[in-house]
Enzyme design. Structure first.
Site, PDB file in Angstrom:
ATOM      1  N   HIS A 183       0.837  -1.205   0.000  1.00  0.00           N
ATOM      2  CA  HIS A 183       0.000   0.000   0.000  1.00  0.00           C
ATOM      3  C   HIS A 183       0.870   1.253   0.000  1.00  0.00           C
ATOM      4  O   HIS A 183       2.044   1.215   0.374  1.00  0.00           O
ATOM      5  CB  HIS A 183      -0.936   0.003   1.208  1.00  0.00           C
ATOM      6  CG  HIS A 183      -0.216  -0.057   2.535  1.00  0.00           C
ATOM      7  ND1 HIS A 183       0.397   1.038   3.089  1.00  0.00           N
ATOM      8  CD2 HIS A 183      -0.012  -1.082   3.385  1.00  0.00           C
ATOM      9  CE1 HIS A 183       0.947   0.698   4.239  1.00  0.00           C
ATOM     10  NE2 HIS A 183       0.724  -0.591   4.445  1.00  0.00           N
ATOM     11  N   GLU A 242      -2.477  -7.836   6.665  1.00  0.00           N
ATOM     12  CA  GLU A 242      -1.277  -7.841   7.490  1.00  0.00           C
ATOM     13  C   GLU A 242      -1.545  -8.606   8.785  1.00  0.00           C
ATOM     14  O   GLU A 242      -2.688  -8.691   9.250  1.00  0.00           O
ATOM     15  CB  GLU A 242      -0.889  -6.388   7.819  1.00  0.00           C
ATOM     16  CG  GLU A 242       0.436  -6.259   8.514  1.00  0.00           C
ATOM     17  CD  GLU A 242       0.904  -4.810   8.608  1.00  0.00           C
ATOM     18  OE1 GLU A 242       1.822  -4.561   9.394  1.00  0.00           O
ATOM     19  OE2 GLU A 242       0.365  -3.948   7.903  1.00  0.00           O
TER      20      GLU A 242
END
Length: 118
Positions: free
Chosen positions: A12, A85
């Site tokens: 990201h 994550e």
């Protein structure tokens, strides 16, 4: 002739917590202006590459990055928990410089409370 499959693995864009040096894990923080720009730059760099599928973590920061990179392509961004994550537990949201002290003191205090209540 063999067909080639190309897989792009993308992190990201920069988030507010990246700037603040905070652990994110499953917690989320929005992309910064630079993070949005990073995704736009990558989208422009890949604009002529064929992309058939886009998978993203379910975190807003990753999904937003994927949407920006997709641009005007007629392909859905598929959210996938398996790309999320790892959960950092009590470390999430903590500042990288102070989190070790915070965690250590939490463990010491909880150990003292347990031993005193035994």
């Amino acid at each position: 002739m063999k067909e080639t499959t190309t897989i792009y693995l993308v992190r990201h864009g920069q988030t507010e917590w990246n700037v603040l040096h905070r652990f994110q894990g499953h917690m989320d923080s929005p992309l910064t202006k630079l993070g949005i720009q990073q995704a736009e730059w990558l989208g422009e760099a890949l604009q002529h590459d064929p992309i058939d599928l886009i998978y993203s973590s379910t975190s807003n920061r990753a999904f937003h990055t994927a949407e920006i990179i997709r641009g005007n392509r007629d392909v859905a961004v598929t959210a996938c928990d398996e790309f999320k994550e790892i959960n950092l537990g009590v470390w999430e949201g903590q500042h990288r410089n102070g989190s070790a002290n915070y965690i250590l003191s939490s463990w010491i205090i909880s150990g003292i409370i347990r031993s005193c209540s035994a």
